[in-house]
Design an enzyme around this catalytic site. Structure first.
Site, short mmCIF file in Angstrom:
data_model
loop_
_atom_site.label_atom_id
_atom_site.label_comp_id
_atom_site.label_asym_id
_atom_site.label_seq_id
_atom_site.Cartn_x
_atom_site.Cartn_y
_atom_site.Cartn_z
N LEU A 106 0.81 -1.19 -0.11
CA LEU A 106 0.13 0.09 -0.10
C LEU A 106 0.90 1.22 -0.12
O LEU A 106 0.34 2.28 -0.07
CB LEU A 106 -1.03 0.01 1.20
CG LEU A 106 -1.80 -1.18 1.31
CD1 LEU A 106 -2.66 -1.14 2.66
CD2 LEU A 106 -2.89 -1.22 0.39
N ASN A 148 3.85 4.08 1.55
CA ASN A 148 4.16 4.63 2.69
C ASN A 148 3.08 5.37 3.42
O ASN A 148 2.68 6.52 2.88
CB ASN A 148 5.32 5.77 2.30
CG ASN A 148 5.96 6.42 3.65
OD1 ASN A 148 5.13 6.36 4.73
ND2 ASN A 148 6.84 7.26 3.41
N LEU A 149 2.30 4.66 4.30
CA LEU A 149 1.11 5.62 4.88
C LEU A 149 1.57 5.70 6.14
O LEU A 149 0.45 6.17 6.89
CB LEU A 149 -0.17 4.59 4.63
CG LEU A 149 -0.54 4.10 3.42
CD1 LEU A 149 -1.67 3.26 3.38
CD2 LEU A 149 -0.83 5.33 2.40
N LYS A 206 0.69 -9.30 12.69
CA LYS A 206 1.90 -9.94 12.84
C LYS A 206 1.94 -10.35 14.24
O LYS A 206 2.37 -11.86 14.25
CB LYS A 206 3.07 -9.08 12.24
CG LYS A 206 2.88 -8.90 11.15
CD LYS A 206 3.92 -9.82 10.05
CE LYS A 206 3.64 -9.43 8.79
NZ LYS A 206 4.22 -10.27 7.65
N ASP A 239 7.68 -4.10 7.11
CA ASP A 239 7.38 -3.14 6.32
C ASP A 239 8.03 -1.50 6.45
O ASP A 239 7.62 -0.47 6.46
CB ASP A 239 5.74 -2.70 6.59
CG ASP A 239 4.86 -4.05 6.10
OD1 ASP A 239 5.52 -5.02 5.59
OD2 ASP A 239 3.71 -4.04 6.20
N ALA A 267 12.11 -3.79 -6.73
CA ALA A 267 13.50 -3.85 -6.46
C ALA A 267 13.80 -3.15 -5.00
O ALA A 267 14.44 -2.49 -4.75
CB ALA A 267 14.31 -3.04 -7.35
N ALA A 288 11.66 -6.77 -0.35
CA ALA A 288 11.42 -8.12 -0.39
C ALA A 288 12.23 -8.63 -1.76
O ALA A 288 12.76 -9.83 -1.87
CB ALA A 288 9.84 -8.33 -0.55
N ASN A 329 0.91 -7.88 -1.67
CA ASN A 329 -0.21 -7.80 -0.79
C ASN A 329 -1.08 -6.38 -0.65
O ASN A 329 -0.29 -5.36 -0.72
CB ASN A 329 0.16 -8.27 0.53
CG ASN A 329 0.37 -9.49 0.72
OD1 ASN A 329 -0.38 -10.40 -0.03
ND2 ASN A 329 1.42 -9.98 1.14
N1 LIG Z 1 3.95 -12.36 -0.07
C1 LIG Z 1 4.88 -11.85 0.91
O1 LIG Z 1 5.01 -12.72 2.04
C2 LIG Z 1 5.26 -10.49 0.79
C3 LIG Z 1 5.08 -9.65 -0.10
N2 LIG Z 1 5.57 -8.39 -0.17
C4 LIG Z 1 5.05 -7.43 -1.08
O2 LIG Z 1 5.95 -7.11 -1.97
C5 LIG Z 1 5.83 -5.54 -2.30
C6 LIG Z 1 7.07 -4.83 -2.12
O3 LIG Z 1 7.13 -4.70 -0.70
P1 LIG Z 1 8.57 -4.17 0.05
O4 LIG Z 1 9.65 -4.87 -0.79
O5 LIG Z 1 8.64 -4.17 1.50
O6 LIG Z 1 8.45 -2.65 -0.44
P2 LIG Z 1 9.51 -1.66 -0.62
O7 LIG Z 1 8.92 -0.41 -0.64
O8 LIG Z 1 11.04 -1.89 -0.29
O9 LIG Z 1 9.78 -1.92 -2.39
C7 LIG Z 1 8.81 -1.85 -3.44
C8 LIG Z 1 9.25 -2.03 -4.64
O10 LIG Z 1 8.32 -2.25 -5.65
C9 LIG Z 1 8.61 -1.42 -6.84
N3 LIG Z 1 7.31 -1.10 -7.39
C10 LIG Z 1 6.21 -0.54 -6.93
N4 LIG Z 1 5.47 -0.28 -7.85
C11 LIG Z 1 5.72 -1.07 -8.97
C12 LIG Z 1 5.35 -1.46 -10.21
N5 LIG Z 1 4.15 -0.86 -10.74
N6 LIG Z 1 6.05 -2.16 -11.24
C13 LIG Z 1 7.29 -2.25 -11.02
N7 LIG Z 1 7.94 -2.06 -9.42
C14 LIG Z 1 7.11 -1.51 -8.79
C15 LIG Z 1 9.19 -0.25 -6.28
O11 LIG Z 1 9.80 0.25 -7.55
P3 LIG Z 1 10.90 1.61 -7.32
O12 LIG Z 1 12.03 1.30 -6.62
O13 LIG Z 1 10.92 2.01 -8.74
O14 LIG Z 1 10.08 2.63 -6.34
C16 LIG Z 1 10.19 -0.92 -5.44
O15 LIG Z 1 11.51 -1.29 -5.67
C17 LIG Z 1 4.65 -5.29 -1.47
O16 LIG Z 1 3.27 -5.58 -2.31
C18 LIG Z 1 4.49 -6.50 -0.65
O17 LIG Z 1 3.08 -6.28 -0.14
C19 LIG Z 1 6.30 -8.06 0.65
C20 LIG Z 1 6.91 -8.80 1.58
C21 LIG Z 1 6.40 -10.00 1.88
C1 LIG Z 2 3.21 -10.32 3.70
C2 LIG Z 2 3.94 -8.81 4.05
O1 LIG Z 2 4.79 -8.96 5.14
C3 LIG Z 2 3.82 -7.68 3.31
O2 LIG Z 2 3.07 -7.88 2.22
O3 LIG Z 2 4.43 -6.80 3.39
MG LIG Z 3 5.37 -6.84 5.45
#
Ligand SMILES: NC(=O)C1=CN([C@@H]2O[C@H](COP(=O)(O)OP(=O)(O)OC[C@H]3O[C@@H](n4cnc5c(N)ncnc54)[C@H](OP(=O)(O)O)[C@@H]3O)[C@@H](O)[C@H]2O)C=CC1
Ligand SMILES: CC(=O)C(=O)O
Ligand SMILES: [Mg+2]
Length: 754
Positions: free
Chosen positions: A84, A86-87, A99, A142, A200, A203, A292
């Site tokens: 979602l 940065n909220l 969690k 997060d 990038a 995760a 998510n």
């Molecule tokens: N299933 C699971 O267990 C988990 C799922 N997630 C999901 O992974 C996602 C990222 O989380 P997290 O790594 O913590 O967040 P971060 O804020 O660290 O990273 C977000 C990344 O997603 C990229 N991004 C956002 N929108 C797009 C898009 N439309 N196309 C391509 N890249 C995009 C951003 O790109 P840029 O660098 O250009 O800003 C950034 O690199 C979330 O949706 C989260 O819910 C995370 C952890 C666990």
């Molecule tokens: C599952 C989880 O940690 C996330 O989507 O950020």
């Molecule tokens: Mg998380």
């Protein structure tokens, strides 16, 4: 909420879930008595001074004298809340509370959420590092990239307890397990696969590093962010972590990157993957859309584009949930139990391997049964265990603890790992997983359930939840205004429900014949029978069941229990040779007690008590407990003597004669049944542990105890559940909530209570 998903709820329901009762999802409960002045002087001043001095002299004693050793902080600044964005820290609180409760639910780890109001890296690091004395471990959650990399690295160096950024390593571990199994199923070798990682951030970078360390070739991985492919030499929106994964390629967009790719790992945002991109992937593509709450592509969309794909998401309502919830509770359980100083790569890899292997093992009966005996065998729709698989708690912590010991970071090594696995199993109350499995089982084999009181809001709410949850087909008995009532409760399409109104129902004459046949020699005239069919909802509903219109029936919220039973019994029989009876189930975090007969027979005979014991033991077993039956009394083994003990002693003698496959003993008082410290006084007792099935001597004491415990005790109460009827029918308490009714319907439909 989303198309094709098998769990549906409205936004209003999600808000109500969080607001109802005590707001939020956690509370703190004292683990020691706090009732008397003496308790307080031990718990607080002056008694507390003694552990204070002890810990000051020997810091390791904190693990024995405080909650530290089982306490994990879930810490966030809210800069990357799920997908979602940065909220902020306050908005992150529902996720972090979530969690914290998952830690408890899945691995009996106590946990508290801490939201820190800063985006300044140093301030955040300081805030967390200063908390070391309080906790056995730190779960960062997060926190967005790239700050999260510096934060985690620095905290790991500064702190002497495990620091684990769940979105990085939790996700990477689960993803790795899923990738191993998906490659195995599609006959791929990790060193040949072409992977596209979308995202990038925290995760994505961690997942990429882990799969590369497992053998995926760096040149075969293309990472994309919002700007597209991260290629060598790209300028703008770069940092050292992205650069480390930049490759030489002409491809510039996600669509170009995916052309011919084997694996898509989505850790970005909802809807980022389009069906036409999926179409261009290699044969049997592997698609992990893990954003998510909404994935990069929904499984129905992906499947429509590529029927040969293996698809996973981060959600629990589709097959293959690749979500860090499969990891963090169990990884911390293992780390805490050996008082590990850190969670190192060896422990992470051990967790990933344990998860991957578990999915390939034969699925135990209770898990398979929950999926109608089919879906959950290793295959495209089951590449990774489901979070509620009870084996996870036994297998993953043990693998992590072992790896911690072997890699030299365990401060408190476990001597006997087999014994440890047994202890782990007993830490969780099997009832919770049996209930979860019963709910899943209901979905796999949906049954038709009559809700006899279709004009009551609480019943309608239950019917809506029952249907929308996919647990079965509710049949609502009521007058013409039921659709309007449903509409008032927010249902847009009430006509999609099945209604039966006795005024207009075509089989009423047949019902009257059926009932008259049963009752003509029990003092009823035809006219009375016709009136009952038309006007008494329980009689009418029971006739629907008797005529085979449904699989089971729920009633009870509009009339006292005894009256409902009498009405139903005019139509429905007990099982041959049985006196029906009621069970209340008391469910705590680590115990479940079955209490019976709490609803029907005022003074059960020896024969009835013996039957109640046998049938309640069977229900306990179906709910995952090895029964230990105590026949309760005010008297323990003849002390004091009394006039009412003979029925109980007779029941024990009957079981002796019949021979049983469960432990039983009596007569005994509740404290002797439940408190093992009294066991040495009765060395001849045949119970090998605290009783979990309490057979009550009479209805007075049984019903009073059950209701007192429900109103005053801390446990959740399921029931009363009706046992011993020829057809599955349940009579709920008048105080039931909608979720109580859904649980009863699920247990009845699934044949767990019968
Ligand atoms: N299933 C699971 O267990 C988990 C799922 N997630 C999901 O992974 C996602 C990222 O989380 P997290 O790594 O913590 O967040 P971060 O804020 O660290 O990273 C977000 C990344 O997603 C990229 N991004 C956002 N929108 C797009 C898009 N439309 N196309 C391509 N890249 C995009 C951003 O790109 P840029 O660098 O250009 O800003 C950034 O690199 C979330 O949706 C989260 O819910 C995370 C952890 C666990
Ligand atoms: C599952 C989880 O940690 C996330 O989507 O950020
Ligand atoms: Mg998380």
């Amino acid at each position: 909420m989303s198309e094709g998903s098998n769990v549906k709820f409205s936004e209003a329901e999600a808000l109500a879930f969080h607001a109802e009762g005590r707001p939020g999802k956690i509370e703190i409960i004292a683990s020691k008595p706090m009732a008397t002045q003496r308790d307080l002087s031990l718990a607080y001043s002056p008694g507390v001074a003694v552990p204070v001095r002890t810990i000051a002299e020997d810091p390791a004693a904190a693990y024995d004298l405080t909650a530290k050793g089982n306490l994990v902080a879930v810490i966030s600044n809210g800069t990357a809340i799920l997908g979602l964005g940065n909220l902020g820290p306050l908005a992150a609180k529902p996720v972090m509370e979530g969690k914290a409760v998952l830690f408890k639910r899945f691995a009996d780890v106590d946990s508290i959420d801490l939201e820190v109001a800063t985006e300044d890296v140093d301030a955040f690091i300081n805030a967390v590092a200063l908390l070391e004395p309080s906790f056995g471990g730190i779960n960062l959650e997060d926190v967005k990239a790239p700050e999260c990399f510096i934060i985690e690295q620095t905290l790991r160096e500064r702190m002497n307890i495990p620091v684990f950024h769940d979105d990085q390593h939790g996700t990477a571990i689960i993803t790795a397990a899923g990738v191993i199994n998906a490659c195995y199923l599609t006959g791929r070798d990790l060193k040949d696969v072409r992977v596209v990682v979308n995202g990038a951030g925290a995760a994505a970078i961690a997942c990429t590093e882990l799969i590369k360390s497992m053998g995926v070739r760096p040149d075969n991985v293309i990472m994309c962010d919002r700007k597209g492919v991260i290629y060598r030499g790209r300028e703008g929106s770069m940092d050292q972590w992205k650069s480390a994964h930049a490759v030489d390629t002409d491809r510039r967009t996600l669509a170009e990157a995916l052309d011919g790719a084997d694996i898509f790992l989505g850790l970005s945002a909802a809807g980022a993957l389009k069906p036409e991109m999926v179409k261009a992937m290699a044969k049997s593509p592997i698609i992990f859309a893990m954003a998510n709450p909404d994935p990069e592509i929904t499984p129905p969309e992906a499947k429509a584009a590529r029927p040969d794909a293996i698809i996973a998401t981060g959600r629990s309502d589709y097959p293959n949930q690749v979500n860090n919830v499969l990891g963090f509770p169990f990884i911390f359980r293992g780390a805490l139990d050996v008082r590990a100083t850190t969670i190192n790569d060896e422990m992470k890899i051990a967790a990933a391997q344990a998860l991957a292997e578990l999915a390939r093992e034969a699925v135990p009966e209770e898990v398979a049964a929950a999926y109608g005996g089919k879906a959950h065998s290793f295959g495209a729709d089951y590449i990774i265990p489901a979070p509620f698989d009870p084996r996870l708690m036994e297998v993953v912590p043990a693998a992590v603890a072992k790896a911690a010991m072997e890699s030299g970071v365990a401060r408190f090594p476990i001597k006997d790992l087999e014994e440890y696995r047994t202890q782990l199993k007993s830490r969780l109350n099997p009832t919770t997983s049996v209930l979860t499995l019963a709910y899943e089982g209901a979905k796999a084999d949906p049954k038709r359930v009559i809700f006899a009181e279709g004009e009551e809001d609480v019943v309608l709410r239950a019917a809506i939840a029952f249907r929308d949850g996919g647990y079965g087909i509710p049949i609502l008995v009521g007058r013409d205004d039921v659709p309007d009532r449903l509409r008032a409760l927010g249902v847009d399409d009430p006509e999609s429900f099945e209604f039966v109104n006795s005024r207009t129902y075509g089989r009423v004459p047949e019902m009257a014949d059926y009932l008259y046949e049963r009752l003509q020699r029990r003092g009823y005239l035809r006219r009375e029978v016709e009136r009952m069919v038309n006007q008494d909802r329980n009689t009418f509903a029971a006739l629907l069941l008797a005529l085979g219109e449904a699989d089971t029936l729920i009633s009870g919220v509009t009339r006292p229990y005894g009256q409902t039973i009498r009405q139903l019994r005019r139509v429905l029989d007990a099982k041959p040779g049985c006196t029906p009876f009621g069970i209340h189930v008391l469910v705590g975090q680590s115990h479940t007690i079955f209490m019976a007969d709490t609803t029907v027979t005022e003074r059960p005979t020896s024969e009835q008590l013996a039957d109640i014991a046998t049938q309640t033991a069977a229900v306990a077993r179906r709910m995952g407990h090895e029964p230990r039956v105590a026949f309760l009394s005010y008297s323990t083994f003849g002390n004091p003597e009394g006039t009412f003990l003979e029925n109980i002693r007779g029941a024990v003698r009957l079981l002796d004669q019949r021979g049983t496959d469960f432990e039983y003993e009596g007569e005994m008082a509740p404290d002797v049944a439940l408190n093992r410290s009294l066991a040495p006084i009765y060395p001849f007792s045949r119970l090998t542990g605290p009783a979990n099935v309490l057979v009550m001597p009479g209805l007075q004491s049984a019903n009073l105890s059950a209701k007192l415990l429900k109103e005053l005790g801390g446990d959740a109460v399921i029931g009363p559940m009706l046992v011993g009827m020829a057809q599955p029918v349940q009579v709920a308490a008048m105080t039931s909530t909608a979720s109580d009714l859904v649980t009863l319907a699920v247990l009845a439909a699934g044949g767990i209570v019968r």
